[in-house]
Design a protein around this motif. Structure first.
Motif, PDB file in Angstrom:
ATOM      1  N   ILE A  71      -6.595 -13.609  -1.066  1.00 36.72           N
ATOM      2  CA  ILE A  71      -6.477 -14.931  -1.691  1.00 36.72           C
ATOM      3  C   ILE A  71      -5.102 -15.077  -2.343  1.00 36.72           C
ATOM      4  O   ILE A  71      -4.413 -16.078  -2.159  1.00 36.72           O
ATOM      5  N   ARG A  72      -4.683 -14.051  -3.070  1.00 40.81           N
ATOM      6  CA  ARG A  72      -3.369 -14.079  -3.737  1.00 40.81           C
ATOM      7  C   ARG A  72      -2.247 -14.267  -2.732  1.00 40.81           C
ATOM      8  O   ARG A  72      -1.362 -15.091  -2.938  1.00 40.81           O
ATOM      9  N   GLU A  73      -2.294 -13.495  -1.665  1.00 45.13           N
ATOM     10  CA  GLU A  73      -1.215 -13.592  -0.665  1.00 45.13           C
ATOM     11  C   GLU A  73      -1.088 -15.010  -0.148  1.00 45.13           C
ATOM     12  O   GLU A  73       0.017 -15.536   0.004  1.00 45.13           O
ATOM     13  N   GLU A  74      -2.219 -15.619   0.143  1.00 47.17           N
ATOM     14  CA  GLU A  74      -2.171 -16.963   0.724  1.00 47.17           C
ATOM     15  C   GLU A  74      -1.846 -18.030  -0.323  1.00 47.17           C
ATOM     16  O   GLU A  74      -1.191 -19.023  -0.014  1.00 47.17           O
ATOM     17  N   GLN A  75      -2.291 -17.823  -1.565  1.00 45.62           N
ATOM     18  CA  GLN A  75      -1.917 -18.754  -2.622  1.00 45.62           C
ATOM     19  C   GLN A  75      -0.405 -18.692  -2.843  1.00 45.62           C
ATOM     20  O   GLN A  75       0.270 -19.716  -2.916  1.00 45.62           O
ATOM     21  N   ASN A  76       0.104 -17.474  -2.927  1.00 47.65           N
ATOM     22  CA  ASN A  76       1.539 -17.301  -3.162  1.00 47.65           C
ATOM     23  C   ASN A  76       2.353 -17.877  -2.004  1.00 47.65           C
ATOM     24  O   ASN A  76       3.378 -18.518  -2.212  1.00 47.65           O
ATOM     25  N   ARG A  77       1.873 -17.648  -0.782  1.00 43.12           N
ATOM     26  CA  ARG A  77       2.572 -18.140   0.395  1.00 43.12           C
ATOM     27  C   ARG A  77       2.690 -19.669   0.351  1.00 43.12           C
ATOM     28  O   ARG A  77       3.696 -20.239   0.772  1.00 43.12           O
ATOM     29  N   SER A  78       1.656 -20.310  -0.183  1.00 40.62           N
ATOM     30  CA  SER A  78       1.646 -21.773  -0.198  1.00 40.62           C
ATOM     31  C   SER A  78       2.496 -22.327  -1.340  1.00 40.62           C
ATOM     32  O   SER A  78       2.667 -23.538  -1.449  1.00 40.62           O
ATOM     33  N   GLY A  79       2.989 -21.436  -2.195  1.00 41.59           N
ATOM     34  CA  GLY A  79       3.845 -21.893  -3.276  1.00 41.59           C
ATOM     35  C   GLY A  79       3.190 -21.896  -4.645  1.00 41.59           C
ATOM     36  O   GLY A  79       3.822 -22.273  -5.634  1.00 41.59           O
ATOM     37  N   ALA A  80       1.929 -21.474  -4.718  1.00 42.25           N
ATOM     38  CA  ALA A  80       1.261 -21.443  -6.019  1.00 42.25           C
ATOM     39  C   ALA A  80       1.727 -20.221  -6.814  1.00 42.25           C
ATOM     40  O   ALA A  80       2.167 -19.232  -6.239  1.00 42.25           O
ATOM     41  N   VAL A  81       1.631 -20.325  -8.143  1.00 44.08           N
ATOM     42  CA  VAL A  81       2.127 -19.274  -9.032  1.00 44.08           C
ATOM     43  C   VAL A  81       0.981 -18.768  -9.899  1.00 44.08           C
ATOM     44  O   VAL A  81       0.271 -19.546 -10.533  1.00 44.08           O
ATOM     45  N   GLU A  82       0.829 -17.442  -9.935  1.00 47.79           N
ATOM     46  CA  GLU A  82      -0.309 -16.875 -10.673  1.00 47.79           C
ATOM     47  C   GLU A  82      -0.024 -16.691 -12.161  1.00 47.79           C
ATOM     48  O   GLU A  82       1.068 -16.291 -12.556  1.00 47.79           O
ATOM     49  N   LEU A  83      -1.034 -16.987 -12.970  1.00 50.19           N
ATOM     50  CA  LEU A  83      -0.999 -16.665 -14.389  1.00 50.19           C
ATOM     51  C   LEU A  83      -2.400 -16.203 -14.755  1.00 50.19           C
ATOM     52  O   LEU A  83      -3.219 -15.963 -13.858  1.00 50.19           O
ATOM     53  N   LEU A 105     -16.771 -14.815 -10.497  1.00 47.75           N
ATOM     54  CA  LEU A 105     -15.320 -14.798 -10.448  1.00 47.75           C
ATOM     55  C   LEU A 105     -14.844 -16.021  -9.685  1.00 47.75           C
ATOM     56  O   LEU A 105     -15.441 -16.388  -8.664  1.00 47.75           O
ATOM     57  N   MET A 106     -13.800 -16.661 -10.176  1.00 49.09           N
ATOM     58  CA  MET A 106     -13.275 -17.817  -9.454  1.00 49.09           C
ATOM     59  C   MET A 106     -11.757 -17.774  -9.436  1.00 49.09           C
ATOM     60  O   MET A 106     -11.114 -17.447 -10.430  1.00 49.09           O
ATOM     61  N   LYS A 107     -11.212 -18.115  -8.266  1.00 50.48           N
ATOM     62  CA  LYS A 107      -9.786 -18.377  -8.170  1.00 50.48           C
ATOM     63  C   LYS A 107      -9.690 -19.873  -8.357  1.00 50.48           C
ATOM     64  O   LYS A 107     -10.238 -20.637  -7.557  1.00 50.48           O
ATOM     65  N   ASP A 108      -9.051 -20.314  -9.420  1.00 48.06           N
ATOM     66  CA  ASP A 108      -8.869 -21.744  -9.589  1.00 48.06           C
ATOM     67  C   ASP A 108      -7.388 -22.063  -9.733  1.00 48.06           C
ATOM     68  O   ASP A 108      -6.677 -21.455 -10.533  1.00 48.06           O
ATOM     69  N   ALA A 109      -6.963 -23.007  -8.915  1.00 47.96           N
ATOM     70  CA  ALA A 109      -5.557 -23.436  -8.908  1.00 47.96           C
ATOM     71  C   ALA A 109      -5.489 -24.885  -9.353  1.00 47.96           C
ATOM     72  O   ALA A 109      -6.438 -25.651  -9.164  1.00 47.96           O
ATOM     73  N   TYR A 110      -4.373 -25.246  -9.974  1.00 46.40           N
ATOM     74  CA  TYR A 110      -4.206 -26.599 -10.498  1.00 46.40           C
ATOM     75  C   TYR A 110      -2.811 -27.089 -10.138  1.00 46.40           C
ATOM     76  O   TYR A 110      -1.819 -26.433 -10.444  1.00 46.40           O
ATOM     77  N   SER A 111      -2.774 -28.248  -9.486  1.00 44.80           N
ATOM     78  CA  SER A 111      -1.472 -28.759  -9.058  1.00 44.80           C
ATOM     79  C   SER A 111      -1.046 -29.944  -9.908  1.00 44.80           C
ATOM     80  O   SER A 111      -1.879 -30.715 -10.398  1.00 44.80           O
ATOM     81  N   PHE A 112       0.279 -30.059 -10.067  1.00 43.88           N
ATOM     82  CA  PHE A 112       0.873 -31.130 -10.871  1.00 43.88           C
ATOM     83  C   PHE A 112       1.973 -31.797 -10.050  1.00 43.88           C
ATOM     84  O   PHE A 112       2.871 -31.105  -9.560  1.00 43.88           O
ATOM     85  N   ASP A 113       1.876 -33.116  -9.920  1.00 41.89           N
ATOM     86  CA  ASP A 113       2.883 -33.853  -9.168  1.00 41.89           C
ATOM     87  C   ASP A 113       3.217 -35.154  -9.877  1.00 41.89           C
ATOM     88  O   ASP A 113       2.437 -35.659 -10.690  1.00 41.89           O
ATOM     89  N   LEU A 114       4.377 -35.685  -9.494  1.00 43.70           N
ATOM     90  CA  LEU A 114       4.844 -36.915 -10.133  1.00 43.70           C
ATOM     91  C   LEU A 114       4.009 -38.121  -9.711  1.00 43.70           C
ATOM     92  O   LEU A 114       3.742 -39.013 -10.502  1.00 43.70           O
ATOM     93  N   HIS A 152       0.428 -33.980  -0.898  1.00 41.32           N
ATOM     94  CA  HIS A 152       1.086 -32.826  -0.283  1.00 41.32           C
ATOM     95  C   HIS A 152       0.567 -31.527  -0.908  1.00 41.32           C
ATOM     96  O   HIS A 152       0.272 -30.552  -0.210  1.00 41.32           O
ATOM     97  N   SER A 153       0.431 -31.531  -2.231  1.00 40.54           N
ATOM     98  CA  SER A 153      -0.105 -30.348  -2.907  1.00 40.54           C
ATOM     99  C   SER A 153      -1.533 -30.053  -2.428  1.00 40.54           C
ATOM    100  O   SER A 153      -1.914 -28.898  -2.235  1.00 40.54           O
ATOM    101  N   TYR A 154      -2.286 -31.119  -2.236  1.00 32.32           N
ATOM    102  CA  TYR A 154      -3.657 -30.985  -1.742  1.00 32.32           C
ATOM    103  C   TYR A 154      -3.646 -30.325  -0.362  1.00 32.32           C
ATOM    104  O   TYR A 154      -4.408 -29.398  -0.080  1.00 32.32           O
ATOM    105  N   ASN A 155      -2.734 -30.801   0.487  1.00 32.27           N
ATOM    106  CA  ASN A 155      -2.645 -30.246   1.831  1.00 32.27           C
ATOM    107  C   ASN A 155      -2.189 -28.788   1.837  1.00 32.27           C
ATOM    108  O   ASN A 155      -2.612 -28.000   2.681  1.00 32.27           O
ATOM    109  N   ARG A 156      -1.328 -28.446   0.895  1.00 31.68           N
ATOM    110  CA  ARG A 156      -0.913 -27.039   0.808  1.00 31.68           C
ATOM    111  C   ARG A 156      -2.136 -26.150   0.608  1.00 31.68           C
ATOM    112  O   ARG A 156      -2.292 -25.117   1.239  1.00 31.68           O
TER     113      ARG A 156
END
Length: 440
Positions: free
Chosen positions: A57-69, A156-165, A172-176
């Motif tokens: 999951i991390r590899e693919e999240q990172n590949r898509s441009g997401a950043v882990e915290l 356990l959950m991987k949850d990502a949150y995108s922010f756009d103008l 686009h973030s959704y499609n990523r």
RNA sequence: CGGGGCUUAGCGCAGCCAGGUAGCGCAUCUGCUUUGGGAGCAGAGGGUCGUAAGUUCGAAUCUUACAGCCCCGACCA
């Protein structure tokens, strides 16, 4: 790892509470242990699988441009009052008080907190797009937890949150994430179908659930078989290309596919009868675009190119790694036990010494164990003083993709036996040939 | 949250109706024999019978309360 020194509490009989096959096998193979209703301890073997899933999951999240915290599990009630969800969320939220009588809660999701983090640090549209994710334990006080980790309270959950103008950027973030999810599930060895889904309490107007077809699934789903023919996006997919990602999204969402909440009988009936899928499924991922639902009340704004402050457009994207462990087993098992896909198997190889104490088998096993381990293979070496039947049964139950059977019978001809768990196929090979096969 | 059920050794269960101080299988430990698909024989250890109170000379067993867990339904990123 030598099995004699490992912690692998296997059960011969199935605990009576386990109704579905994944729950039964997870208990029997010593992956989990129930500590309370809907709350499980992850034993070493289960934890290994969970970690392997997380890594992919991390590899693919990172590949898509997401950043882990990493955000905390305990949150302040005040944060949730800002969005208005503290009262709205209901009894599923576990509310607690600290020693100062401050109202806290065990996080069921993190939209509020990530919005708080974002607004504290981001001021300009130039810092967008931004996608932050973490893999963290969640707690939802389900009325009736069931099916083991499939529907647990703590999970356990991987949850990502995108922010756009703006909305376009958010799409686009959704499609990523859409593409990253397709790749993630494919790498896990699963066929997941994105389906139009209800947004529930998260809100918003665009949402897809990623569903694995399984008779034990809790969701009722409808789809056009054509969706199964879509190619998985390649590893070198350009995540910065809006056109490329949109093309993938369009191709995957063109065939009919919806959960029962969003089911459109007329559209489904238009699908040729021989291509209609009406089945049950397991939800393993869910993505949402919800615009400014949180950024507006919580004042998460950026200054745009025009100098004006605007609330950011957000989306959230979840995958349940703990539920995925169960889903993987539902999708891949037989009478004897689990059949792990290579990518997530807790051990790559089960090495069975069929006659511990015999100089020949001991030496052959030592050679194989050393050579495989040196090349990065994770080997579970069954060096217990047990009967062969028990060793075979254990190896089949825990489901390593490969088994190497080392016994006096084969060694008399200088051979060991290599067995593929999935097919049951066995071949007699020399040690060198076995190594070549496994290290290929 | 409605309905139903369960709780006795690590796991699966019997005993409860007709109260007399706890048993079976698997697992565990010891010994011998066995050894290519969960062995056989002999022996051993392990349980305040979910908790609390009550009835009784005596409670796993009867009564009451509470707790935990499970199933069906409703609910559910």
């Amino acid at each position: 790892m030598r099995l004699s020194r490992y912690f692998l509490p296997i059960l011969r009989e199935t605990p009576k509470e386990a109704e579905i096959v994944s729950h039964r096998l997870m208990l029997r193979a010593g992956l989990i242990r129930q500590e309370s209703a809907g709350i499980y301890a992850w034993l070493p073997l289960g934890l290994k699988v969970l970690n392997k899933i997380n890594a992919i999951i991390r590899e693919e999240q990172n590949r898509s441009g997401a950043v882990e915290l990493l955000m905390p599990v305990i949150q302040s009630a005040d944060l949730w009052r800002e969005s208005g969800r503290y009262d709205a969320y209901g009894k599923e939220m576990l509310r607690i008080k600290d020693r100062h009588e401050r109202e806290m809660l065990f996080g069921p999701t993190n939209e509020e907190m990530i919005t708080e983090i974002f607004r504290g640090s981001v001021r300009s549209y130039k810092d967008l797009p931004l996608n932050l994710y973490h893999i963290q334990w969640k707690f939802r006080d389900e009325v009736r937890p069931r099916f083991g980790v499939m529907r647990s309270r703590e999970f356990l959950m991987k949850d990502a949150y995108s922010f756009d103008l703006d909305q376009e950027g958010a799409r686009h973030s959704y499609n990523r994430m859409f593409v990253a999810y397709l790749r993630t599930f494919a790498r896990l060895g699963l066929t997941a179908i994105p389906m139009r889904a209800d947004t529930g309490p998260i809100g918003g107007d665009l949402s897809h659930e990623f569903i694995i077809l399984a008779s034990t699934g809790e969701s009722e789903v409808f789809a056009d078989k054509a969706v199964l023919d879509q190619p998985i996006p390649a590893v070198d997919t350009d995540f910065d290309s809006r056109e490329a990602l949109d093309a993938i999204f369009q191709a995957w969402t063109k065939p009919y596919a919806a959960t029962s909440e969003m089911h459109d009988e007329a559209a489904y009936n238009a699908v040729p009868a021989d291509r209609q899928i009406s089945a049950r499924g397991i939800e393993v991922g869910h993505i949402f675009y919800f615009g400014t639902k949180y950024s507006e009340p919580m004042k998460a704004t950026v200054t745009g190119p025009d100098g004006r402050e605007t609330p950011v457009h957000m989306g959230s994207y979840g995958i349940g790694p703990s539920r995925l462990v169960a889903a993987l087993i539902e999708a891949s098992h037989d009478e004897a036990g689990i059949i792990w896909p290579d990518a997530v198997a807790p051990f790559d190889v089960s090495l069975l010494n069929l006659k511990v104490g015999d100089a020949g088998t001991d030496e052959a096993c030592a050679t194989l164990y050393k050579a495989l381990s040196a090349r990065g293979k994770d080997v579970l070496y069954d060096d217990r003083d047990e009967r062969t039947g028990a060793k075979f049964a254990t190896a089949d139950l825990i489901g390593s993709p490969w088994q190497v059977l080392v016994g006096p019978k084969g060694l008399a001809e200088g051979k060991v036996e290599l067995k593929r768990r999935k097919t049951g196929e066995r071949v007699l090979l020399t040690i060198e040939e076995t190594l070549a096969r496994l290290l290929a």
